[in-house]
Design an enzyme around this catalytic site. Sequence first.
Site, PDB file in Angstrom:
ATOM      1  N   LYS A  60      84.976  -0.207  17.023  1.00  0.00           N
ATOM      2  CA  LYS A  60      84.333  -0.639  15.775  1.00  0.00           C
ATOM      3  C   LYS A  60      85.062   0.062  14.630  1.00  0.00           C
ATOM      4  CE  LYS A  60      79.831  -1.386  17.979  1.00  0.00           C
ATOM      5  NZ  LYS A  60      78.541  -0.698  18.195  1.00  0.00           N
ATOM      6  N   GLY A 110      92.479   4.578  -1.396  1.00  0.00           N
ATOM      7  CA  GLY A 110      91.957   3.366  -2.014  1.00  0.00           C
ATOM      8  C   GLY A 110      90.457   3.467  -2.195  1.00  0.00           C
ATOM      9  N   PHE A 111      89.752   3.679  -1.097  1.00  0.00           N
ATOM     10  CA  PHE A 111      88.289   3.832  -1.094  1.00  0.00           C
ATOM     11  C   PHE A 111      87.578   2.619  -1.688  1.00  0.00           C
ATOM     12  CE2 PHE A 111      90.204   8.122  -1.851  1.00  0.00           C
ATOM     13  CZ  PHE A 111      90.065   8.572  -0.556  1.00  0.00           C
ATOM     14  N   ARG A 142      84.808   2.279  20.949  1.00  0.00           N
ATOM     15  CA  ARG A 142      85.957   3.061  21.416  1.00  0.00           C
ATOM     16  C   ARG A 142      86.680   3.691  20.229  1.00  0.00           C
ATOM     17  NH1 ARG A 142      89.201  -0.205  25.281  1.00  0.00           N
ATOM     18  NH2 ARG A 142      88.233   1.099  26.880  1.00  0.00           N
ATOM     19  N   GLY A 178      96.030   5.550   4.259  1.00  0.00           N
ATOM     20  CA  GLY A 178      95.883   6.957   4.607  1.00  0.00           C
ATOM     21  C   GLY A 178      95.013   7.132   5.839  1.00  0.00           C
ATOM     22  N   LEU A 235      89.980   4.786  18.867  1.00  0.00           N
ATOM     23  CA  LEU A 235      91.361   4.423  19.225  1.00  0.00           C
ATOM     24  C   LEU A 235      92.286   5.634  19.150  1.00  0.00           C
ATOM     25  CD1 LEU A 235      91.446   1.072  17.219  1.00  0.00           C
ATOM     26  CD2 LEU A 235      91.013   1.381  19.677  1.00  0.00           C
ATOM     27  N   ASN A 236      92.117   6.431  18.092  1.00  0.00           N
ATOM     28  CA  ASN A 236      92.914   7.649  17.938  1.00  0.00           C
ATOM     29  C   ASN A 236      91.976   8.749  17.458  1.00  0.00           C
ATOM     30  OD1 ASN A 236      94.605   9.740  17.295  1.00  0.00           O
ATOM     31  ND2 ASN A 236      95.928   8.557  15.916  1.00  0.00           N
ATOM     32  N   GLY A 278      85.442   4.817   9.321  1.00  0.00           N
ATOM     33  CA  GLY A 278      85.873   5.298   8.007  1.00  0.00           C
ATOM     34  C   GLY A 278      84.771   5.324   6.971  1.00  0.00           C
ATOM     35  N   GLU A 279      83.839   4.415   7.086  1.00  0.00           N
ATOM     36  CA  GLU A 279      82.718   4.392   6.140  1.00  0.00           C
ATOM     37  C   GLU A 279      81.486   5.045   6.741  1.00  0.00           C
ATOM     38  OE1 GLU A 279      84.033   0.783   3.316  1.00  0.00           O
ATOM     39  OE2 GLU A 279      82.557   0.236   4.821  1.00  0.00           O
TER      40      GLU A 279
END
Lengths: 316, 729
Positions: free
Chosen positions: B685, B238-239, B612, B466, B614-615, B688-689
């Site tokens: 938090k 998507g972005f 943190r 994704g 998460l994965n 991705g960006e």
Amino acid sequence: MKAFSYARATSPAEAAALAARTEGAKFIAGGTNLLDLMKLEIEAPTHLIDVNGLKLDAIEATEAGGLRIGALVRNTDLAADARVRRDYGLLSRALVAGASGQLRNKATTAGNLLQRTRCPYFYDTNQPCNKRKPGSGCAALNGFSRQLGVIGTSSACIATHPSDMAVALRALDATVETVKPDGATRVIPLADFYRDPGETPHLETVLAKGELITAVVLPSPVGGTHIYRKVRDRASYAFALISVAAIVQKDGTGRVALGGVAPKPWRVAAADAELPRGGKAAADMLLAGAKPTHHNAFKLTLAQRTLSAVLTEAKG
Amino acid sequence: MKFDTPAGINPIDQLKVIGIPTDRIEGPLKTTGTARYAYEQYDVAPHQAYGYVVGAAIPRGRITAMDLAAAKAAPGVIDIVTWQNAGELGKGPRNTARLLGGPEVQHYHQAIALVVAETFEQARAAAQLVKVSYEAQPGTFDLDASRKTAKPASGGVTVGTFEPAYDSAPVKLDATYSTPDQSHSAMEPHASVAQWKDGRLTLWTSNQMIAWAAGDMARTLGLPRENVRIVSPYIGGGFGGKLFLRSDMLLAAVAARLTGRAVKVALQRPLIANNTTHRPATIQRIRLGATPEGKLTAIGHESWSGDLAGGKPETAVQQTQYLYAGAARATKMYLSVLDLPEGNAMRAPGEAPGLMALEIAMDEMAEKLGIDPVEFRVINDTQVDPSAPQRPFSKRDLVTCLRTGAEKFGWDKRNPRPGQSRQGGWLKGMGMGVAFRNNLLTASAARVRLDGQGMVTVETDMTDIGTGSYTIIAQTAAEMMGVPLNKVRVHLGDSDFPASAGSGGQWGANCSTSGVYAACVKLREAIAQKVGFNSGDAVFADGAVRSGNRAVPLAEAAGAQGLEAEDRIQFGDLGKTYQQSTFGAHFVEVRVDAATGETRIDRMLAVCAAGRILNPKSARSQVIGAMTMGVGGALMEELAVDAGRGFFVNHDLAGYEVPVHADIPHQEVIFLDETDPLSSPMKAKGVGELGLCGVSAAVANAIYNATGVRVRDYPLTLDKLIDALPVVG
Ligand SMILES: Cc1cc2nc3c(=O)[nH]c(=O)nc-3n(C[C@H](O)[C@H](O)[C@H](O)COP(=O)(O)OP(=O)(O)OC[C@H]3O[C@@H](n4cnc5c(N)ncnc54)[C@H](O)[C@@H]3O)c2cc1C
Ligand code: SF4
């Protein structure tokens, strides 16, 4: 894409005759260029003649000591052929610099020679383009022309021929063998194969209506160091901004052709003669009379610098 | 659940499932091609017809005539949607231009018709037969030329008095940078299948923000919100390009209403660049003043961007408000009206282009000062919001990112003098840039069910673009309920589920898992109550709930009826009392061909401090993907504007180049081990960006270090270097 009929040709001469007689007919080989263009209706054949079954897919030695490459030999197979790799490294390197593995598996020798330009306006059917729609004008002239040609162009069209393979073939003095609709064959030096765009940029080669390419012939090997240097904005899977195909002998003589600068693989006899004097001298000859646009003037510097680097590399 | 006090110890801190590198739970569906993306929903509705979009051939003007006769008579054609038969259409607040144009044309490739036919091929062929006459109107397409008439936009800050502070600074930098229009270029095109039943619309689509899409669709069609259902379980990228209602969705819905058939539409690739949104180009002027010791005393950042009338500016000055200490600062934005296609958010809107400029400016200033670029950033670190010093950062460990990165990368081997490191035909260089992106908090709801088999099912309209949402949501529920991952089922992307934060602004991971956390807290209470435990004592572990010596398996606790809970996390004032942001440092080594000016990346390192993780596995994927995008932004990505004809010319993936595998070398990501209890109960938090912010500048700075040529206009293609490179041969 317009609806079309489809037939498999059984012999080269029959294919040519059929193509000449059938209005709107076109040959289809790998289809990697033609089908894309048909989807956008840039090409709109109403009949496709599939030439894949014509058994034109062998690479064989010629009596003159060269190689005859069948029109249907896939780019992958041609690049991998042991004789090609040994004696015509330039061709092998140019081929693998083009497209992607999947495309090269489908793409054929003839189809590659006849692939059409990548000018972005040619691809946008809303825009004027003399090559796509004769007489409509050329949007690229005052538009975004970074990729386009700097020499051998005309005021009607500044597009380049995008093939890498053809640049190597030009440096190797290849010839094209064809069969005409009347069954006659002819041999066309690659040097004479592409037309100058002039006022008719939609007419790209000297092939007659229905004329089928059967093979490309390489003369006997000339030795030397073979370098194909393709310059582009990303490391792979992009058309050339410019490319240099050079064969350099130990004494510094040799041949050079440029890609990405003109409507055809660009070679100038006088430039070959200058090679021993260095890249700058040869590039000056190759690009004398160039008419770049504001967007692509960098290609002149780039071609010259790349050629110089190639000659340095050839010296080892 | 209201989150308005710092998170204490909670079940997430067990870290039995959360924080463990975990494969995507939906991965096998994707690798086997069985995950149903929008266009592949062939069995959700019978007799699906195909739509093919006709885009406007001019950038601005009016349609004077449309001849549909030939197209309508073409084989297989069912109908053609145009503004004339589409019915009354409104416009959602998140769209600037109308999604179906006509008679007015607002931008190139604005949708003006949808040809609907029995097959895709028939629709495509007939679309070529639609004849449109236009009356073109002149437009404004050149951002630079439009600057004279640009209007100030809100969103800047003023602290102290910038001009005198700048004028009196002992060391000054005043430079102008530009970033081009960029296209999201997601692999999956925008695609939708629409079906109407009893006045209710269901739309299977590819969209990041389900609640926005449902609301805006209802508004555009004039329907009650509950009569729209949006389903978007899988999204092929998507972005930001799929944040909003787009033309594929609306046209599919209108066509389905008109024809009484289910209709599917995918935007054709050559249409996407001009039909959908893009990241707007910017021109940015940055002025920095500093003491000889390297303390910034004045920071000025102005940015110009353009959009269609009624649109918004690209907020490229956003980070400059917070990133560095400094007494006086002024940030300003100016907006031009441009008649190019609609600009809007693309991954890290604001900060991505803003840092492309600011982090080159910082590199230039460091050089002027003769201070190492890493040290220069350390000297100007701040632990409080510089424009409101009473607001501390909730957590800010940028300095550790910088120091760790410098050490791991071998920054000390960088030659501070540019153009000095040659290796054969290559010029080698290193560069760095700071990553910064705010932590945005948005309410997010979820429903959790425990059944008689002990399975936990989570439902929320959160999307997985994704990024790995399925997996972190499953991890959250597993951690909270004390069950293994394979006892959790996750259903996402359906507007019938509770409304989540959605995927945008890198808030998705933190906010949506917090919503799941809240629902799980409720479910735990319901379970404890049912088995007669005091919920404060109940321990959820190993598939059972335990209190003292008594343990009840969850399956048994649920009973045949099962138990269900729903809740919504809402965020209080902690985002106001504290400045919440994420931080990172990017290090890049490049080589530049001394003859041709081609840049190749040798290696990259990112060090992130983002609460943190998460994965760690999917977070790493996010960051390396973002770093790749940053390389694209630095070296090749640019929507080429034809300022005469008014459109983006290179509108396919042959013309708009993004990096291929051969462009991307060794990438490494380090996450600092931290938590931020002021952010959420997850103490997380987003990354991705963040991963994209500052990358392109790090590449640009490395190119400068390699060549000594300072390029301030992105992308840094070889033509911008070649005239200044050393003589060859
Ligand atoms: C994404 C992409 C990237 C690419 N990148 C590159 C690149 O970097 N460098 C490069 O050089 N090329 C590149 N190409 C182009 C590729 O090399 C050509 O598409 C391919 O070589 C065409 O061969 P084909 O057999 O598929 O031709 P087709 O598409 O089948 O045919 C092309 C044309 O040749 C005609 N034709 C075919 N066979 C004969 C014959 N025997 N006699 C007469 N006419 C014939 C057809 O009628 C048609 O007009 C790229 C293509 C794509 C799609
Ligand atoms: S350069 Fe040639 S191909 Fe491109 S728009 Fe002009 S005429 Fe068409």
